[in-house]
Write a protein that holds these residues in place. Structure first.
Motif, mmCIF file in Angstrom:
data_model
loop_
_atom_site.group_PDB
_atom_site.id
_atom_site.type_symbol
_atom_site.label_atom_id
_atom_site.label_comp_id
_atom_site.label_asym_id
_atom_site.label_seq_id
_atom_site.Cartn_x
_atom_site.Cartn_y
_atom_site.Cartn_z
ATOM 1 N N ASN A 88 16.377 -28.796 -9.532
ATOM 2 C CA ASN A 88 15.633 -28.491 -8.308
ATOM 3 C C ASN A 88 14.274 -29.187 -8.301
ATOM 4 O O ASN A 88 13.825 -29.692 -7.256
ATOM 5 C CB ASN A 88 15.449 -26.976 -8.155
ATOM 6 N N LEU A 89 13.628 -29.228 -9.450
ATOM 7 C CA LEU A 89 12.331 -29.913 -9.524
ATOM 8 C C LEU A 89 12.464 -31.413 -9.346
ATOM 9 O O LEU A 89 11.524 -32.084 -8.925
ATOM 10 C CB LEU A 89 11.668 -29.610 -10.872
ATOM 11 N N ASP A 118 10.896 -22.565 -5.866
ATOM 12 C CA ASP A 118 11.578 -23.100 -7.040
ATOM 13 C C ASP A 118 11.578 -22.138 -8.219
ATOM 14 O O ASP A 118 12.545 -22.109 -8.991
ATOM 15 C CB ASP A 118 10.914 -24.411 -7.483
ATOM 16 N N LEU A 135 17.534 -23.688 -2.048
ATOM 17 C CA LEU A 135 17.541 -24.271 -3.384
ATOM 18 C C LEU A 135 18.917 -24.837 -3.707
ATOM 19 O O LEU A 135 19.936 -24.316 -3.255
ATOM 20 C CB LEU A 135 17.175 -23.216 -4.424
ATOM 21 N N HIS A 186 7.053 -28.754 -3.623
ATOM 22 C CA HIS A 186 7.636 -27.658 -4.395
ATOM 23 C C HIS A 186 6.726 -26.441 -4.275
ATOM 24 O O HIS A 186 5.502 -26.569 -4.284
ATOM 25 C CB HIS A 186 7.795 -28.056 -5.857
ATOM 26 N N LEU A 227 16.918 -25.132 -12.619
ATOM 27 C CA LEU A 227 15.498 -25.355 -12.343
ATOM 28 C C LEU A 227 15.113 -26.815 -12.484
ATOM 29 O O LEU A 227 14.418 -27.379 -11.629
ATOM 30 C CB LEU A 227 14.650 -24.488 -13.282
#
Length: 433
Positions: free
Chosen positions: A429-430, A49, A421, A5, A426
């Motif tokens: 995505n993490l 990110d 992405l 990331h 968020l």
């Protein structure tokens, strides 16, 4: 190599961008949203990110007892509030996470819960919040205190602050909003509850009068002291970390993950990102020139380091003899920052030797051709277990482009940086890897 990331840590906050660069101010005004929107779009296209925006609430005058150095060099000041900038960044992007900084020391939990809930609705799941405990005495004096609260007590208060913020977000049960136009009932009152929190630091009735977000914002934290790491491991989703060697990085990550496990959390749910300063060069000759230039210990370089560590620790380092061993020092402010500074050179080193070691090693800097930087970050990630890296720097257009334009293709070629992405927010995505 393994995908990592990546994000961008705007260490200058919503402040002067590009001061000292020959192109400062050409085509942009740092006080307006446009420069930050342009940078956020580039970060998003690059597959980063998140954009994390630092903040502070004081004009530093610890070093030499004056604000002269800081104001002349635009370091730490001036700085505008990042919260009003957030909607502009969200409106200019679609997938990247936007993470402003909030102080648990100076923001009441009800205010924070309401503000972040509102922004998360704008963000559609892309909002984060970087929680700090504000160690500066100067900042404390802007909020009616003579000096900042004792270090560990600040984290005790922050523990309760997080508890209250999340309780307010959860004061509306799932399904509370009916929007039943036939019966004329917007929300079911039996599913909206007071929290009646009475703790050591806060009394909050609740419920939240704003509509809580469907997904709570991602919490970022950078505690580096022992107590700070405990706080981060207990609450944070993302750890913003600074360490100058793979060994220190690994130790930091292992410690945070162990704390999370002790708190009954899944350590794999944490994303530990280490701050680095990539400086792409054209060739070996260029790399050598950059290293030589950055290692020069001029008076300006000395002032830059000492004003920074003075502000961050509430200790005026101008009072120490540059050519005498640095005496044992302690702070009620950023203890992890002070520890990293002192450990930059062997025990017993003079202050000048510490500064020279930091200038020469520049632990956050990764200098080389784009391919060399990609290789170095891949090796660093494998050795430390880091989940990824945060590039640090201003969003001055020249700096952003000369960093990412050559580096993004190299990182993707090395298999480190994602191509794009996802659109799930968020947190999603993490969790991708």
């Amino acid at each position: 190599m393994t995908l990592r990331h990546f994000g961008w840590f705007l260490g200058a906050g919503f402040g002067v961008q590009g001061w000292g660069d020959p192109t400062y101010g050409i085509g942009y005004d740092w006080k307006q949203p446009t420069i930050y929107q342009d940078a956020a779009r580039l970060f998003e296209r690059s597959g980063l990110d998140a954009l994390i925006i630092e903040d502070g609430v004081a004009v530093p005058d610890t070093y030499r007892g004056t604000a002269e150095v800081n104001l002349a060099a635009a370091r730490f000041v001036p700085k505008h509030d990042p919260i009003p900038l957030v909607p502009y960044l969200l409106g200019a992007t679609e997938r990247i996470g936007i993470v402003p900084t909030l102080s648990a020391s100076f923001t009441e939990p009800y205010t924070a819960a309401r503000l972040l809930a509102t922004l998360q609705h704008f963000a559609h799941g892309r909002l984060g919040y970087n929680v700090v405990t504000s160690g500066s005495d100067l900042a404390a004096q802007n909020y009616g205190l003579e000096k900042q609260t004792e270090h560990d007590l600040r984290y005790d208060r922050a523990d309760e602050w997080v508890e209250v913020v999340k309780a307010l977000w959860r004061s509306w049960e799932p399904g509370a909003v009916l929007e039943d136009t036939e019966r004329g009932v917007y929300a079911d009152f039996t599913k909206v509850h007071r929290i009646d929190h009475e703790g050591r630091f806060f009394r909050v009735r609740g419920p939240l009068n704003a509509l809580p977000p469907a997904e709570e914002p991602v919490m970022v934290q950078a505690g580096a002291s022992g107590r700070g790491r405990t706080f981060a491991g207990r609450h944070a989703d993302v750890i913003l970390a600074l360490a100058s060697t793979p060994e220190r990085m690994k130790a930091h990550r292992d410690d945070i993950r162990a704390v999370a496990a002790e708190q009954g959390r899944d350590p794999d749910a944490l994303t530990v990102l280490f701050v680095v300063n990539p400086i792409p060069t054209a060739n070996a000759e260029d790399t050598a020139a950059v290293r030589a230039r950055r290692s020069e210990l001029t008076q300006a370089a000395i002032d830059e380091q000492l004003q920074s560590i003075s502000y961050l620790t509430n200790l005026d380092f101008a009072r120490f003899d540059l050519d005498a061993p640095l005496p044992e020092v302690a702070t009620n402010s950023n203890q992890g920052t002070l520890d990293n500074f002192v450990r930059s050179a062997p025990a017993g080193s003079t202050l000048r030797e510490i500064l020279a070691a930091r200038a020469k090693a520049d632990g956050l800097a990764v200098i080389g051709t784009p391919a060399e930087i990609a290789d170095a970050l891949g090796t660093l990630g494998e050795a430390s277990g880091a989940d990824g890296f945060l590039f640090t720097g201003q969003v001055h257009p020249a700096h952003v482009h000369r960093t990412l334009d050559p580096l993004v293709p190299a990182l993707r070629d090395a298999g480190l940086l994602r191509r794009e992405l996802g659109d799930g927010g968020l947190r999603a995505n993490l969790a991708d890897f």
